[in-house]
Motif scaffolding. Structure first.
Motif, PDB file in Angstrom:
ATOM      1  N   ALA A 250       0.848  -1.185   0.000  1.00  0.00           N
ATOM      2  CA  ALA A 250       0.000   0.000   0.000  1.00  0.00           C
ATOM      3  C   ALA A 250       0.884   1.237   0.000  1.00  0.00           C
ATOM      4  CB  ALA A 250      -0.893  -0.011   1.237  1.00  0.00           C
ATOM      5  N   PRO A 251       0.327   2.407  -0.381  1.00  0.00           N
ATOM      6  CA  PRO A 251       1.120   3.636  -0.372  1.00  0.00           C
ATOM      7  C   PRO A 251       1.799   3.908   0.965  1.00  0.00           C
ATOM      8  CG  PRO A 251      -0.946   4.000  -1.515  1.00  0.00           C
ATOM      9  CD  PRO A 251      -1.013   2.625  -0.931  1.00  0.00           C
ATOM     10  N   ASP A 252       1.182   3.446   2.057  1.00  0.00           N
ATOM     11  CA  ASP A 252       1.797   3.677   3.366  1.00  0.00           C
ATOM     12  C   ASP A 252       2.655   2.478   3.805  1.00  0.00           C
ATOM     13  OD1 ASP A 252      -0.193   1.859   3.773  1.00  0.00           O
ATOM     14  OD2 ASP A 252      -1.065   2.852   5.522  1.00  0.00           O
ATOM     15  N   GLY A 253       2.972   1.576   2.867  1.00  0.00           N
ATOM     16  CA  GLY A 253       3.734   0.383   3.222  1.00  0.00           C
ATOM     17  C   GLY A 253       5.220   0.495   2.969  1.00  0.00           C
ATOM     18  N   GLY A 254       5.682   1.667   2.569  1.00  0.00           N
ATOM     19  CA  GLY A 254       7.099   1.836   2.297  1.00  0.00           C
ATOM     20  C   GLY A 254       7.900   2.057   3.570  1.00  0.00           C
ATOM     21  N   GLU A 255       9.197   2.001   3.435  1.00  0.00           N
ATOM     22  CA  GLU A 255      10.093   2.271   4.558  1.00  0.00           C
ATOM     23  C   GLU A 255      11.455   2.664   4.034  1.00  0.00           C
ATOM     24  OE1 GLU A 255      11.298  -0.854   7.131  1.00  0.00           O
ATOM     25  OE2 GLU A 255      11.886  -2.218   5.514  1.00  0.00           O
ATOM     26  N   VAL A 256      12.240   3.286   4.911  1.00  0.00           N
ATOM     27  CA  VAL A 256      13.626   3.608   4.604  1.00  0.00           C
ATOM     28  C   VAL A 256      14.509   2.855   5.593  1.00  0.00           C
ATOM     29  CG1 VAL A 256      15.398   5.404   4.609  1.00  0.00           C
ATOM     30  CG2 VAL A 256      13.150   5.876   3.617  1.00  0.00           C
ATOM     31  N   VAL A 257      15.488   2.123   5.054  1.00  0.00           N
ATOM     32  CA  VAL A 257      16.475   1.431   5.882  1.00  0.00           C
ATOM     33  C   VAL A 257      17.836   2.036   5.558  1.00  0.00           C
ATOM     34  CG1 VAL A 257      17.475  -0.770   6.546  1.00  0.00           C
ATOM     35  CG2 VAL A 257      15.105  -0.674   5.760  1.00  0.00           C
ATOM     36  N   VAL A 258      18.484   2.612   6.554  1.00  0.00           N
ATOM     37  CA  VAL A 258      19.813   3.186   6.364  1.00  0.00           C
ATOM     38  C   VAL A 258      20.831   2.118   6.741  1.00  0.00           C
ATOM     39  CG1 VAL A 258      21.289   5.168   6.788  1.00  0.00           C
ATOM     40  CG2 VAL A 258      18.822   5.379   7.117  1.00  0.00           C
ATOM     41  N   VAL A 259      21.658   1.725   5.778  1.00  0.00           N
ATOM     42  CA  VAL A 259      22.554   0.584   5.995  1.00  0.00           C
ATOM     43  C   VAL A 259      24.007   1.021   5.935  1.00  0.00           C
ATOM     44  CG1 VAL A 259      20.885  -1.039   5.047  1.00  0.00           C
ATOM     45  CG2 VAL A 259      22.603  -0.067   3.550  1.00  0.00           C
ATOM     46  N   GLY A 260      24.820   0.423   6.778  1.00  0.00           N
ATOM     47  CA  GLY A 260      26.255   0.668   6.764  1.00  0.00           C
ATOM     48  C   GLY A 260      26.968  -0.428   6.014  1.00  0.00           C
ATOM     49  N   THR A 261      27.800  -0.056   5.047  1.00  0.00           N
ATOM     50  CA  THR A 261      28.511  -1.040   4.235  1.00  0.00           C
ATOM     51  C   THR A 261      29.908  -1.320   4.764  1.00  0.00           C
ATOM     52  OG1 THR A 261      29.362   0.662   2.742  1.00  0.00           O
ATOM     53  CG2 THR A 261      27.243  -0.348   2.172  1.00  0.00           C
ATOM     54  N   GLY A 262      30.263  -0.738   5.901  1.00  0.00           N
ATOM     55  CA  GLY A 262      31.614  -0.917   6.397  1.00  0.00           C
ATOM     56  C   GLY A 262      32.587  -0.041   5.636  1.00  0.00           C
ATOM     57  N   ALA A 320       9.716   6.335  -0.265  1.00  0.00           N
ATOM     58  CA  ALA A 320       9.048   5.497   0.733  1.00  0.00           C
ATOM     59  C   ALA A 320       7.607   5.928   0.946  1.00  0.00           C
ATOM     60  CB  ALA A 320       9.810   5.546   2.052  1.00  0.00           C
ATOM     61  N   ARG A 321       7.335   7.204   0.851  1.00  0.00           N
ATOM     62  CA  ARG A 321       5.942   7.689   1.004  1.00  0.00           C
ATOM     63  C   ARG A 321       5.047   7.154  -0.101  1.00  0.00           C
ATOM     64  NH1 ARG A 321       6.180  14.051   1.408  1.00  0.00           N
ATOM     65  NH2 ARG A 321       3.920  13.792   1.450  1.00  0.00           N
ATOM     66  N   ARG A 322       5.644   6.766  -1.233  1.00  0.00           N
ATOM     67  CA  ARG A 322       4.875   6.203  -2.352  1.00  0.00           C
ATOM     68  C   ARG A 322       4.818   4.680  -2.285  1.00  0.00           C
ATOM     69  NH1 ARG A 322       8.014  10.058  -5.389  1.00  0.00           N
ATOM     70  NH2 ARG A 322       9.064   8.419  -6.589  1.00  0.00           N
ATOM     71  N   GLY A 323       5.241   4.125  -1.119  1.00  0.00           N
ATOM     72  CA  GLY A 323       5.137   2.684  -0.923  1.00  0.00           C
ATOM     73  C   GLY A 323       6.367   1.898  -1.294  1.00  0.00           C
ATOM     74  N   ARG A 324       7.477   2.570  -1.595  1.00  0.00           N
ATOM     75  CA  ARG A 324       8.701   1.883  -1.979  1.00  0.00           C
ATOM     76  C   ARG A 324       9.511   1.490  -0.745  1.00  0.00           C
ATOM     77  NH1 ARG A 324       8.821   0.482  -7.230  1.00  0.00           N
ATOM     78  NH2 ARG A 324      11.080   0.872  -7.448  1.00  0.00           N
ATOM     79  N   ARG A 325      10.214   0.363  -0.855  1.00  0.00           N
ATOM     80  CA  ARG A 325      11.146  -0.056   0.185  1.00  0.00           C
ATOM     81  C   ARG A 325      12.523   0.431  -0.240  1.00  0.00           C
ATOM     82  NH1 ARG A 325      11.071  -6.243   1.673  1.00  0.00           N
ATOM     83  NH2 ARG A 325       9.010  -5.621   2.408  1.00  0.00           N
ATOM     84  N   VAL A 326      13.088   1.359   0.532  1.00  0.00           N
ATOM     85  CA  VAL A 326      14.295   2.073   0.115  1.00  0.00           C
ATOM     86  C   VAL A 326      15.450   1.770   1.062  1.00  0.00           C
ATOM     87  CG1 VAL A 326      15.282   4.316  -0.484  1.00  0.00           C
ATOM     88  CG2 VAL A 326      12.812   3.922  -0.730  1.00  0.00           C
ATOM     89  N   ALA A 327      16.600   1.441   0.489  1.00  0.00           N
ATOM     90  CA  ALA A 327      17.830   1.286   1.269  1.00  0.00           C
ATOM     91  C   ALA A 327      18.735   2.473   0.969  1.00  0.00           C
ATOM     92  CB  ALA A 327      18.538  -0.020   0.912  1.00  0.00           C
ATOM     93  N   VAL A 328      19.076   3.221   1.999  1.00  0.00           N
ATOM     94  CA  VAL A 328      20.023   4.327   1.861  1.00  0.00           C
ATOM     95  C   VAL A 328      21.395   3.805   2.280  1.00  0.00           C
ATOM     96  CG1 VAL A 328      20.675   6.635   2.638  1.00  0.00           C
ATOM     97  CG2 VAL A 328      18.259   6.077   2.277  1.00  0.00           C
ATOM     98  N   VAL A 329      22.343   3.854   1.351  1.00  0.00           N
ATOM     99  CA  VAL A 329      23.660   3.263   1.569  1.00  0.00           C
ATOM    100  C   VAL A 329      24.594   4.299   2.175  1.00  0.00           C
ATOM    101  CG1 VAL A 329      25.644   2.214   0.443  1.00  0.00           C
ATOM    102  CG2 VAL A 329      23.345   1.652  -0.317  1.00  0.00           C
ATOM    103  N   SER A 330      25.302   3.880   3.211  1.00  0.00           N
ATOM    104  CA  SER A 330      26.273   4.740   3.869  1.00  0.00           C
ATOM    105  C   SER A 330      27.552   3.956   4.068  1.00  0.00           C
ATOM    106  CB  SER A 330      25.723   5.201   5.231  1.00  0.00           C
ATOM    107  OG  SER A 330      26.658   6.017   5.911  1.00  0.00           O
ATOM    108  N   GLY A 331      28.704   4.609   3.959  1.00  0.00           N
ATOM    109  CA  GLY A 331      29.955   3.939   4.257  1.00  0.00           C
ATOM    110  C   GLY A 331      30.121   3.759   5.762  1.00  0.00           C
ATOM    111  N   GLY A 332      30.949   2.803   6.150  1.00  0.00           N
ATOM    112  CA  GLY A 332      31.198   2.590   7.571  1.00  0.00           C
ATOM    113  C   GLY A 332      29.932   2.263   8.327  1.00  0.00           C
ATOM    114  N   ASP A 333      29.759   2.897   9.475  1.00  0.00           N
ATOM    115  CA  ASP A 333      28.516   2.790  10.241  1.00  0.00           C
ATOM    116  C   ASP A 333      27.683   4.026   9.946  1.00  0.00           C
ATOM    117  OD1 ASP A 333      27.264   1.394  12.952  1.00  0.00           O
ATOM    118  OD2 ASP A 333      26.829   3.534  12.766  1.00  0.00           O
ATOM    119  N   PRO A 334      26.403   3.854   9.570  1.00  0.00           N
ATOM    120  CA  PRO A 334      25.599   5.012   9.164  1.00  0.00           C
ATOM    121  C   PRO A 334      25.355   6.014  10.282  1.00  0.00           C
ATOM    122  CG  PRO A 334      24.219   3.063   9.371  1.00  0.00           C
ATOM    123  CD  PRO A 334      25.640   2.595   9.495  1.00  0.00           C
ATOM    124  N   GLY A 335      25.542   5.593  11.530  1.00  0.00           N
ATOM    125  CA  GLY A 335      25.311   6.501  12.650  1.00  0.00           C
ATOM    126  C   GLY A 335      26.528   7.256  13.104  1.00  0.00           C
TER     127      GLY A 335
END
Length: 501
Positions: A250-262, A320-335
């Motif tokens: 659904a349109p509200d079924g998207g999410e953003v996952v911020v991932v660390g690639t090391g 993500a607001r349009r229902g997409r599952r999104v991975a945001v890639v970050s180097g190292g640790d994203p935090g």
């Protein structure tokens, strides 16, 4: 006097159950054998024997190798493994007696003899003493994929075969980190296996196959399968993702996952991160980090420059607001000086309040560099960025003085770049007000990458010209030791105990 010839040992793969799936060679060997041996539980029924029943002769010598224990407890002094070891030794001796008498022995094995099969225990005990041939067979893995009518793995996908007897956390990690998988040995392990699929986020994709190609065959979704009805001869299948329809949301079924690639390539990715990247509809990130992520069919990739973190976060959240599952890639640790904060800052705006944001950890540069050098972060330490792009140098200098006067080990991120060439020298001079000129400084560049360089210098000898944005500095405390290890390698470590005043 004629020398007695020994017999020949055959490990005969029978395929997944349907007798018509036996190979011609398997039929030929069984038909010509003097002795046909097969394993069974104490009830005496053997699936292997039932598969070849139509090829058995009246004069075949049959050797039923009956397990003394399967899943029940045992009073054997060596426990379950001890009971089985004794059984395999005794069974091998029985077969050896036939081979010594010159008889040909065919040991039957469902599927393939060398794939989770009982035959291999006889092979390890006998193959070095007698002429041996192994007849491969169609595995239950291949049969399950065929009966489901779906590709198991395609292109560069990785197929992982797992026993359901693994611990739940191990199963979860491996399922999260692979493209396609088959989990064997279900039965009593099914509840654990199902929880692992659910925890890894793969349950909606998972299929269930019971007794493939045999009477009583059953196919279905793993999520809908009743645990009480699952036999040992069943498998769970994660089929190929190539060309598979993405789940509708659904349109509200998207999410953003911020991932660390090391700090570098795929060796630094966690299984959880691999799973999130594989499950994403869209992958968003700085182009350099995005290039570390495998290209997957049907997945959209959105690369951008390094200095547009807020714009990148806004773009990901809008997807993500349009229902997409999104991975945001970050180097190292994203935090740690990376994309997690940028995404959460934008996500705090009212228009994005309904978008779920998850942050998955990665190996950060400080930990990677410290491990290469030894253990310089073995006691209290502080992590600072020398970049004055988002905070004034006066704040950086004040924090450097505070951390240095507290005698903390320092991990210094973003020490220099083409446009920032003076900060390293300023930081070195400031630290020399509190530290000995001989304090070890680890200069770690491109850790994990092809141009990796990790060396240790004296604080007074730190040359700013050798430092760039791909470099991380670790400055020791008054207690940090710098010693020569085996092979002349320099080892830096900070003791766990701090001396009393």
């Amino acid at each position: 006097m004629t020398e007695q010839k020994t017999g020949r040992l055959y490990g005969v793969g029978l395929g997944p159950g349907d007798p018509s799936l036996m190979t011609l060679r398997a039929v030929e060997v069984v038909a010509g054998a003097d002795v046909v041996a097969y394993h069974s539980a104490r009830h005496g029924r053997s699936i292997a024997r039932s598969i070849v029943a139509g090829h058995l002769r009246a004069d075949h010598i049959e050797e039923a190798l009956v397990y003394p224990v399967t899943t029940e407890t045992t009073d054997h002094p060596g426990g379950y493994r001890g009971a089985l070891e004794d059984f395999y030794t005794e069974a091998a001796a029985r077969l050896a007696a036939h081979l010594d008498a010159g008889r040909t022995v065919a040991v039957l094995a469902e599927g393939d003899p060398m794939f989770y099969g009982s035959y291999m225990h006889m092979h390890k005990r006998l193959a070095d003493r007698y002429p041996t041939e192994v007849i491969p067979g169609v595995t239950s893995v291949s049969a399950a994929a065929a009966r489901l009518g779906t590709p198991l793995a395609e292109g560069e996908e990785v197929l992982t075969i797992l026993p359901g007897t693994l611990p739940e956390e191990e199963l979860t990690a491996r399922l999260a980190g692979t493209d396609a998988a088959v989990v064997m040995k279900l039965g009593r392990t099914f509840p654990t296996v199902r929880r692992a699929f659910e925890a890894s986020g793969r349950l909606p994709e998972a299929r269930y196959v019971e007794r493939a190609t045999m009477a009583g065959e059953r196919l279905g979704g793993l999520a809908e399968t009743d645990a009480a009805s699952v036999p040992y001869f069943a498998v769970a299948v994660l089929p190929s993702r190539v060309g598979a329809p993405r789940p509708e949301r659904a349109p509200d079924g998207g999410e953003v996952v911020v991932v660390g690639t090391g700090p570098a390539g795929p060796l630094w990715l966690t299984p959880e991160t691999r799973g999130a990247l594989a499950a994403a509809d869209d992958v968003v990130g700085y182009t350099t980090y995005l290039d570390r992520v495998p290209v997957r069919p049907g997945q959209a990739r959105h690369g951008s420059d390094n200095k547009v973190e807020s714009e990148r976060a806004e773009f990901a959240l809008d997807l993500a607001r349009r229902g997409r599952r999104v991975a945001v890639v970050s180097g190292g640790d994203p935090g740690v000086f990376a994309m997690a904060t940028a995404v959460l800052e934008v996500a705090a705006r009212q228009e994005h309040a309904a978008v779920p944001v998850r942050v998955l950890p990665g190996v950060t540069a400080a930990n990677a560099a410290a491990a290469r050098a030894g253990a310089p972060l073995g006691h209290d330490y502080a992590v600072l960025s020398l970049s004055d792009r988002l905070k004034p140098w006066e704040v950086i200098a004040e924090r450097l003085r505070a951390a240095a006067s507290a005698d903390l080990v320092l991990a210094l991120y973003n020490p220099g770049s083409r446009s920032r060439t003076w900060q390293v020298g300023k930081a070195r001079d400031l630290l020399l007000e509190h530290r000995s000129p001989d304090t070890p400084v680890i200069v770690a560049r491109d850790v994990g990458g092809p141009a990796e360089s990790v060396r240790t210098v004296r604080l007074a000898a730190l040359d700013p010209a050798e430092v760039d944005m791909r470099t991380l500095l670790i400055v020791g405390s008054s207690q940090t030791r710098w010693e020569q290890g085996p092979g002349g390698r320099q080892v830096v470590w900070t003791p766990r105990r701090y001396p009393e005043a």
